[in-house]
Scaffold this motif. Sequence first.
Motif, mmCIF file in Angstrom:
data_model
loop_
_atom_site.group_PDB
_atom_site.id
_atom_site.type_symbol
_atom_site.label_atom_id
_atom_site.label_comp_id
_atom_site.label_asym_id
_atom_site.label_seq_id
_atom_site.Cartn_x
_atom_site.Cartn_y
_atom_site.Cartn_z
ATOM 1 N N ASP A 1 1.003 -1.189 -0.002
ATOM 2 C CA ASP A 1 0.042 0.067 -0.153
ATOM 3 C C ASP A 1 0.949 1.227 -0.041
ATOM 4 N N VAL A 2 2.225 1.007 -0.306
ATOM 5 C CA VAL A 2 3.066 2.016 -0.163
ATOM 6 C C VAL A 2 3.671 2.536 -1.839
ATOM 7 N N CYS A 3 3.524 3.469 -2.489
ATOM 8 C CA CYS A 3 3.869 3.686 -3.930
ATOM 9 C C CYS A 3 5.237 4.501 -3.814
ATOM 10 N N THR A 4 5.799 4.344 -4.957
ATOM 11 C CA THR A 4 7.231 4.987 -5.220
ATOM 12 C C THR A 4 7.011 6.232 -5.963
ATOM 13 N N ARG A 5 5.863 6.511 -6.543
ATOM 14 C CA ARG A 5 5.383 7.830 -7.180
ATOM 15 C C ARG A 5 4.712 8.813 -6.195
ATOM 16 N N ALA A 6 4.544 9.920 -6.428
ATOM 17 C CA ALA A 6 3.730 10.966 -5.865
ATOM 18 C C ALA A 6 3.012 11.690 -6.670
ATOM 19 N N CYS A 7 1.968 11.033 -7.439
ATOM 20 C CA CYS A 7 1.200 11.981 -8.321
ATOM 21 C C CYS A 7 0.028 12.775 -7.572
ATOM 22 N N ALA A 8 -0.042 13.989 -8.242
ATOM 23 C CA ALA A 8 -0.950 15.052 -7.513
ATOM 24 C C ALA A 8 -2.387 14.531 -7.243
ATOM 25 N N PHE A 9 -2.847 13.702 -7.945
ATOM 26 C CA PHE A 9 -4.257 13.452 -7.734
ATOM 27 C C PHE A 9 -4.442 12.250 -7.011
ATOM 28 N N GLY B 1 -11.973 17.271 -15.240
ATOM 29 C CA GLY B 1 -12.029 18.309 -14.177
ATOM 30 C C GLY B 1 -10.616 18.928 -13.464
ATOM 31 N N LEU B 2 -9.491 18.487 -14.287
ATOM 32 C CA LEU B 2 -8.155 19.141 -13.844
ATOM 33 C C LEU B 2 -7.745 20.334 -14.712
ATOM 34 N N GLY B 3 -8.810 20.863 -15.501
ATOM 35 C CA GLY B 3 -8.387 21.971 -16.323
ATOM 36 C C GLY B 3 -7.977 21.641 -17.808
ATOM 37 N N GLU B 4 -8.375 20.426 -18.188
ATOM 38 C CA GLU B 4 -8.077 20.141 -19.585
ATOM 39 C C GLU B 4 -9.410 20.661 -20.570
ATOM 40 N N GLY C 1 5.717 11.756 -12.778
ATOM 41 C CA GLY C 1 6.624 10.461 -12.768
ATOM 42 C C GLY C 1 6.122 9.761 -14.052
ATOM 43 N N ALA C 2 5.400 9.979 -14.867
ATOM 44 C CA ALA C 2 5.083 9.443 -15.979
ATOM 45 C C ALA C 2 5.329 10.063 -17.172
ATOM 46 N N ARG C 3 5.115 9.506 -18.427
ATOM 47 C CA ARG C 3 5.129 9.969 -19.598
ATOM 48 C C ARG C 3 3.952 9.652 -20.629
ATOM 49 N N TYR C 4 3.251 10.567 -21.088
ATOM 50 C CA TYR C 4 1.986 10.191 -22.075
ATOM 51 C C TYR C 4 2.433 9.046 -22.847
ATOM 52 N N TYR C 5 3.370 9.474 -23.939
ATOM 53 C CA TYR C 5 3.487 8.537 -25.025
ATOM 54 C C TYR C 5 3.982 7.276 -24.562
ATOM 55 N N ALA C 6 4.685 7.069 -23.533
ATOM 56 C CA ALA C 6 5.237 5.629 -23.024
ATOM 57 C C ALA C 6 4.203 4.861 -22.639
ATOM 58 N N SER C 7 3.023 5.414 -21.852
ATOM 59 C CA SER C 7 1.825 4.924 -21.468
ATOM 60 C C SER C 7 0.940 4.587 -22.839
ATOM 61 N N LEU C 8 1.036 5.050 -23.872
ATOM 62 C CA LEU C 8 0.221 4.784 -24.940
ATOM 63 C C LEU C 8 1.051 3.365 -25.640
ATOM 64 N N VAL D 1 -4.570 14.761 -19.951
ATOM 65 C CA VAL D 1 -4.095 15.196 -21.109
ATOM 66 C C VAL D 1 -2.722 15.367 -21.153
ATOM 67 N N PRO D 2 -1.961 15.379 -22.266
ATOM 68 C CA PRO D 2 -0.490 15.503 -22.316
ATOM 69 C C PRO D 2 0.023 16.736 -21.369
ATOM 70 N N ARG D 3 -0.579 17.791 -21.871
ATOM 71 C CA ARG D 3 -0.239 19.180 -21.298
ATOM 72 C C ARG D 3 -0.065 19.153 -19.755
ATOM 73 N N LEU D 4 -0.886 18.579 -18.969
ATOM 74 C CA LEU D 4 -1.039 18.359 -17.582
ATOM 75 C C LEU D 4 -0.155 17.491 -17.048
ATOM 76 N N TYR D 5 0.635 16.587 -17.696
ATOM 77 C CA TYR D 5 1.355 15.538 -17.211
ATOM 78 C C TYR D 5 2.530 16.298 -16.188
ATOM 79 N N PRO D 6 3.071 17.233 -16.548
ATOM 80 C CA PRO D 6 4.273 17.707 -15.452
ATOM 81 C C PRO D 6 3.711 17.833 -14.202
ATOM 82 N N THR D 7 2.412 18.343 -14.033
ATOM 83 C CA THR D 7 1.911 18.726 -12.670
ATOM 84 C C THR D 7 1.135 17.618 -12.131
ATOM 85 N N ILE D 8 0.396 16.962 -13.021
ATOM 86 C CA ILE D 8 -0.683 16.178 -12.337
ATOM 87 C C ILE D 8 0.079 14.612 -12.173
#
Length: 318
Positions: free
Chosen positions: A67-75, A212-215, A183-190, A173-180
């Motif tokens: 139950d402990v993650c190595t990432r820290a996503c803002a959401f 609802g995140l500003g997209e 630790g991930a990359r949009y095109y890597a997930s695709l 959406v890709p534009r919001l990845y740096p803040t939301i």
Amino acid sequence: MTDQTNAPVRQRKPDWIRVKAPTSHGYNETRKLMRDLKLNTVCEEAACPNIGECWTKKHATVMILGDVCTRACAFCNVKTGMPRAVDVTEPGHVAEAAARMGLQHIVITSVDRDDLPDGGAGQFVKVIRALRDQTPDTTIEILTPDFRGKMLPAVEAIVAAGPDVYNHNLETVPRLYPTIRPGARYYASLRLLEEVKRHDPRIFTKSGVMLGLGEARLEVHQVMDDMRSAGIDFLTMGQYLQPTPRHTKVIEFVTPQAFSAYGAIARAKGFLQVAASPLTRSSYHAGEDFAQMRAAREAQIAKAQLAQPAKTPAKTPA
């Protein structure tokens, strides 16, 4: 006296996404089973608003690898830090939970485990095998992290184990990845989802986004197009809800009517299955949606076969 003027304030939710606190007997039974088997659930860790409904029906999304993650996503509400060692008894406990709940369809997800050499892929494989052994009629849906830096061998191993649905969420959406999702990359997930299809086209692929995140509307449409280009079968769209005042704020509460419009556009773009509503989450009604998606593919195949021209019999030489 403590000054509360700068304390973070939780945002008020509109009426259409308020849910009642869980109190049913079925909910308490599911909770006890998870505790008895020492299993974590994303339902609890992510503070899912649908937990009361799902657990009453004895549907729980198991979160493996701790139950402990190595990432820290803002959401995300899951704890961040250094995880504990992988629990070798976990695959058997997941299969036992599926058997005791009589699940026809199970969803398995995990925290990110960047600390592990395989990113945790091996534990997914063991869980799938345990389920196939103990509950062979249960269909299996997995929701994996991106296996950053280890994606290809991770996908190969998991696909070989044969899940029915492979889900990996793009989230936004890709534009919001740096803040939301820094630790991930949009095109890597695709690419991960493309690789699943390349290795085994029979496996259904699935991905989801939060709204609802500003997209912007056109950015959401572009994500749909990117998903279709990657061969993704199933799109989920739900409202982002701020789990605590420390997490990123809700920019907009998207109306049910707007979700319906997005859903109609997604269906027109060719997804086999679309779930779009404020309370939609990756595993919400996953079993029913899987059955509908499988039926849609079968209908699609049957239609394509009917459209093929009949073969003309070869003439017998005179």
